[in-house]
Every structure is written in structure tokens, then in C-alpha cells.
Design an enzyme around this catalytic site. Structure first.
Site, PDB file in Angstrom:
ATOM      1  CG  ASP A 151       5.327  -1.281  -0.217  1.00 18.93           C
ATOM      2  OD1 ASP A 151       5.397  -0.098   0.469  1.00 18.93           O
ATOM      3  OD2 ASP A 151       5.183  -1.932  -1.417  1.00 18.93           O
ATOM      4  CG  ASP A 170       0.755   0.222   1.504  1.00 13.88           C
ATOM      5  OD1 ASP A 170       0.825   1.193   0.611  1.00 13.88           O
ATOM      6  OD2 ASP A 170       1.926  -0.827   1.057  1.00 13.88           O
TER       7      ASP A 170
END
Length: 204
Positions: A151, A170
Site C-alpha cells: 500500500d 483497493d
């Protein structure tokens, strides 16, 4: 002498059959081709963008480093997420990996009966995002199906202070899920028809 000749009897004219003549209980085939290509192309695009951005982040940003952009509205960092999207339920990596596999299989099996472009976009986003994060869970440390997802996007503050750190996959999953929910609420089926269309047709 009488004339026994009579005009030939007219043969009954049968109604011409049309391609649309079918039993009432047989549903009509949706017009057009399945939107399989649109779904797969979008999924591949999301997957490629997700993989490329993760590779660039890993190669250029050290763990714990924050790169400030857009006057602080966006920060680039490097974080390893062992949970679901937006760092939800960390520690359930294997479970989410298996769920991602199941989601991908279901979407691919559904693709042949998909005639709605909007549903193709929604499922393509979800499929590309699910596979993108699954690649990290399969190939990254600490091991198979337990790998940490990269991330790197933090909004309005560094290190997820305001909103959990996320990535392209995401974002695609969330956007696809929201679009799918809106389509379901509007009653739009995978074949592009609305849920009430058949009932209105039967009533007429």
C-alpha cells in the site's frame, strides 16, 4: 349447356412466422454480444496499473519514508498490509487470499452471460483489483498466500493518519463494489434488463 367450371378455391394464407415468435415462457435472448471483452480488458488494465505502481514504489521509496504531494493532500509511502482493503482485519491474510480466488472464479464464470456494459465495468474493476492484491499475497514475504500487500497512497496526512493507506487495487475494488451496488439498487440485471421489465411485459 351449363358451365361446370368453378373458380379455384382460395388457399388460406398462413401468418408468416417471425424470429420473435417463441413460447411465452421462453425468455428473449439479450441483444448484442456478451461484454466479456470489456470486462477482461478493464481487469487487465487495472492489474497492470496496480503492479507497475507497486514496483515503482518498492524500487524508489524506502519503508517509513513519506513523499508529500499536492500540498499535503496526498502522500506516497510504502506500507505492507496483511489485511483486506484499507488495512481492514489484519492477520486474516490467508482467508482474504482464498476469498480473492473465489471472487475471481465467480466473475470469470459470469462473464459469458454478461450483456450489461455497466456490470462489465463494475466486475472488471473488482476482478482486476482482487487479482492485483492476490499477486502480492502469493509472491511477497512472508510466504505463499500470506504475503504483505504493498500500500502506498495516504490522503490528507502521512502514514494513514487521516485515512488508511491504500493502493490502486483497493480503489478499483471499492469503486467496482459501489457501482455494482448502485446497479443492483436500480434493478439492472447482468443481461442489461431491469428487474420489472419482464413483469410489465407479462402484464401487457
Amino acid at each position: 349447356m351449363t358451365d361446370d367450371r368453378r373458380p379455384p378455391a382460395e388457399e388460406p394464407v398462413l401468418p408468416e412466422s417471425t424470429p420473435t415468435d417463441r413460447p411465452a415462457d421462453v425468455p428473449a435472448r439479450p441483444a448484442g454480444r456478451p461484454r466479456t471483452r470489456l470486462l477482461l480488458l478493464l481487469a487487465l488494465g487495472v492489474l497492470a496499473l496496480d503492479l507497475v505502481t507497486k514496483l515503482v514504489v518498492v524500487a524508489t521509496i524506502d519503508m517509513g519514508e513519506d513523499v508529500r504531494l499536492l500540498g499535503g493532500a496526498l502522500y506516497l509511502t510504502q506500507y505492507r498490509n496483511v489485511g483486506a482493503a484499507f488495512s481492514f482485519a489484519e492477520g486474516w491474510t490467508v482467508v482474504f487470499s482464498l476469498v480473492a480466488v473465489a471472487v475471481a472464479v465467480v466473475i470469470v464464470r459470469t462473464a459469458r452471460s454478461l450483456f450489461s456494459s455497466a456490470w462489465a465495468v463494475a466486475l472488471g474493476l473488482v476482478l482486476g483489483g482482487a487479482v492485483g492484491n492476490l499477486v502480492d499475497r502469493v509472491f511477497r514475504d512472508p510466504g505463499f498466500l500470506r504475503g504483505g500487500v504493498v500500500d502506498f497512497l495516504s490522503v490528507f496526512g502521512p502514514d494513514g493518519e487521516v485515512w488508511p493507506i491504500f493502493n490502486v487495487a483497493d480503489s478499483a475494488i471499492v469503486c467496482g463494489g459501489i457501482l455494482g451496488a448502485l446497479l443492483a439498487l436500480r434493478g439492472i440485471d447482468f443481461d442489461g434488463s431491469r428487474a420489472g421489465d419482464q413483469q410489465r411485459a407479462d402484464a401487457t
